[in-house]
Design an enzyme around this catalytic site. Sequence first.
Site, mmCIF file in Angstrom:
data_model
loop_
_atom_site.group_PDB
_atom_site.id
_atom_site.type_symbol
_atom_site.label_atom_id
_atom_site.label_comp_id
_atom_site.label_asym_id
_atom_site.label_seq_id
_atom_site.Cartn_x
_atom_site.Cartn_y
_atom_site.Cartn_z
ATOM 1 N N ASP A 114 13.039 -2.003 -20.055
ATOM 2 C CA ASP A 114 13.406 -1.521 -18.726
ATOM 3 C C ASP A 114 14.707 -2.184 -18.275
ATOM 4 O OD1 ASP A 114 13.179 -0.081 -16.404
ATOM 5 O OD2 ASP A 114 11.789 -1.473 -15.444
ATOM 6 N N TYR A 116 18.207 -2.312 -15.505
ATOM 7 C CA TYR A 116 18.430 -2.628 -14.084
ATOM 8 C C TYR A 116 19.796 -2.056 -13.745
ATOM 9 C CZ TYR A 116 17.879 -5.933 -10.097
ATOM 10 O OH TYR A 116 17.699 -6.534 -8.866
ATOM 11 N N HIS A 121 20.619 -0.528 -6.211
ATOM 12 C CA HIS A 121 19.325 -1.218 -6.202
ATOM 13 C C HIS A 121 19.540 -2.725 -6.338
ATOM 14 C CE1 HIS A 121 15.123 -2.118 -7.005
ATOM 15 N NE2 HIS A 121 15.454 -2.663 -8.162
ATOM 16 N N ARG A 130 19.532 -13.136 -1.296
ATOM 17 C CA ARG A 130 20.765 -13.947 -1.275
ATOM 18 C C ARG A 130 21.807 -13.205 -0.443
ATOM 19 N NH1 ARG A 130 19.275 -13.271 -6.421
ATOM 20 N NH2 ARG A 130 20.788 -11.605 -6.560
ATOM 21 N N GLU A 181 8.517 2.407 -8.526
ATOM 22 C CA GLU A 181 9.963 2.442 -8.752
ATOM 23 C C GLU A 181 10.304 3.769 -9.408
ATOM 24 O OE1 GLU A 181 11.060 -1.031 -11.033
ATOM 25 O OE2 GLU A 181 11.103 -2.307 -9.252
ATOM 26 N N GLU A 183 12.429 5.884 -11.720
ATOM 27 C CA GLU A 183 13.349 5.599 -12.816
ATOM 28 C C GLU A 183 13.485 6.820 -13.713
ATOM 29 O OE1 GLU A 183 12.833 1.903 -14.814
ATOM 30 O OE2 GLU A 183 12.114 0.858 -13.015
ATOM 31 N N ASP A 215 7.763 2.889 -12.596
ATOM 32 C CA ASP A 215 7.534 1.498 -13.004
ATOM 33 C C ASP A 215 6.785 0.780 -11.878
ATOM 34 O OD1 ASP A 215 7.692 -1.008 -14.168
ATOM 35 O OD2 ASP A 215 9.734 -1.367 -13.482
ATOM 36 N N ARG A 219 4.670 -6.725 -6.157
ATOM 37 C CA ARG A 219 5.777 -7.583 -5.712
ATOM 38 C C ARG A 219 5.361 -9.028 -5.490
ATOM 39 N NH1 ARG A 219 9.723 -4.551 -7.605
ATOM 40 N NH2 ARG A 219 9.890 -2.531 -6.587
ATOM 41 N N GLN A 222 5.108 -10.528 -8.869
ATOM 42 C CA GLN A 222 6.474 -10.614 -9.409
ATOM 43 C C GLN A 222 7.235 -11.815 -8.825
ATOM 44 O OE1 GLN A 222 8.688 -6.966 -8.833
ATOM 45 N NE2 GLN A 222 10.504 -7.712 -9.878
ATOM 46 N N TYR A 226 8.351 -14.531 -11.719
ATOM 47 C CA TYR A 226 9.500 -13.973 -12.453
ATOM 48 C C TYR A 226 10.534 -14.985 -12.912
ATOM 49 C CZ TYR A 226 13.143 -13.975 -8.799
ATOM 50 O OH TYR A 226 14.098 -14.332 -7.884
ATOM 51 N N LYS A 235 4.381 -5.992 -13.825
ATOM 52 C CA LYS A 235 4.823 -4.667 -14.244
ATOM 53 C C LYS A 235 3.945 -4.087 -15.350
ATOM 54 C CE LYS A 235 9.125 -4.888 -12.313
ATOM 55 N NZ LYS A 235 9.774 -3.847 -11.523
ATOM 56 N N THR A 239 2.533 1.840 -16.450
ATOM 57 C CA THR A 239 3.811 2.518 -16.233
ATOM 58 C C THR A 239 3.549 3.996 -16.492
ATOM 59 O OG1 THR A 239 4.983 0.575 -17.095
ATOM 60 C CG2 THR A 239 6.241 2.630 -16.947
ATOM 61 N N THR A 332 15.196 1.005 -11.332
ATOM 62 C CA THR A 332 15.081 1.784 -10.099
ATOM 63 C C THR A 332 16.383 2.522 -9.808
ATOM 64 O OG1 THR A 332 13.593 0.103 -9.245
ATOM 65 C CG2 THR A 332 14.512 1.646 -7.647
ATOM 66 N N GLU A 346 12.803 -1.762 -1.182
ATOM 67 C CA GLU A 346 14.087 -1.479 -0.542
ATOM 68 C C GLU A 346 13.910 -0.711 0.764
ATOM 69 O OE1 GLU A 346 17.560 -0.048 -3.130
ATOM 70 O OE2 GLU A 346 15.848 -0.008 -4.478
#
Length: 401
Positions: A114, A116, A121, A130, A181, A183, A215, A219, A222, A226, A235, A239, A332, A346
């Site tokens: 998978d 990114y 996203h 951040r 997600e 995808e 996907d 959260r 995760q 992660y 995850k 799927t 995503t 999101e």
Amino acid sequence: MIDETHDPELKSWVESANRSGCDFPIQNLPLGVFRAGNDELPRVGIAIGDFVLDARPWLSGESLNAYMALPATQRRDLRRAISQALAQGSPTRPLIPQGECRMLLPASIGDYTDFYASIHHATNVGRMFRPDNPLLPNYKHVPIAYHGRASSIVPSGTPVRRPLGQLSQGRFGPTQELDYEVELGAFLGPGNALGKPIPIAESERHIAGVCLVNDWSARDIQRWEYQPLGPFLAKSFSTSISPWLVTLEALEPFRLSAAPHDTPVLPYLENAAPAAFDITLEAWLQTPTVRDPFRLSRASFRDMYWTLAQMVAHHASNGCPLRPGDLIASGTVSGPDRENRGCLLEQTWKGSEPVNLPNGENRLFLQDGDEVTLTGYCERRGWARIGLGVCSGALLPAING
Ligand code: MN
């Protein structure tokens, strides 16, 4: 390559394939694996209008792995032959109504990766965590991905069980932050030998076609697990994918140049030709009380930062063998606008702005009984609409919940 199979005037003797708005006109010809009635063994079929045509005159076997292994030129020849057989004027053949077919996974999937690849996203998610420095410094240089789990990939319609997991230190139980997600997936073609990279100019020959991918993501699990190696159990519980392999040939009229990067990429990642595809992807929600599907988001695959060709070239650049039936997913698919956000993380901006549903309910994350359906299609003036079908999954409560 555009040829006579893309002619928008081409009609089929299958009347429902000629209806406007149909996902599966004669210009599409996606392949899938199904069982009908008392079939003992799965078989390969082609979606046409509201029906499935048994593909046995051209393809045998119980999966599409052998088809995916064919050189791209042979896959194109096969498309021509099937197009001729289904064109108006050709003799009719027996068809099976799609409603009588149970769709299975199109291939035996050896490996699943998978990516990114949506900068929208990545920027949105980065900004939540951040705010001053949303995009990590490597993003515009190297396509980011993780190795997913092939064993829990399920075809559309399979219910999804809310997973148990570590939600934070000392807490184990059903996830409280279940998300989806949107995808795009790509099934890989012939592939490469161990140690032999795939040059980007050849990488599309190693893509047999695309499908929709949901996907599903927990959260809370995760967030806790992660770092530093990336997603794991958040995850791998399920799927979902759509069952029809829409070939790269069918997508040809919707090819365009990827948006130019402001940061040059290394030569091995330079797209050799227009390598983006304009595919609209939508997510829809039904809940136990909202029965009319409610659209959560809509975005286009054309807004991705990295192309499928770049993902394949990058994946094989270290000599890792890619094999027929392997699945890669894009990550995503989000776009620049609010309605383009391809997951609840999101849309709710990390659980702070609920999604309001038409009956006054709202959602921060998914609840048991909710059903998420992804759809995808290509539409462009002067060309036949190409649909990807649907990818649905309804949520079951946790096993001891
Ligand atoms: Mn993902």
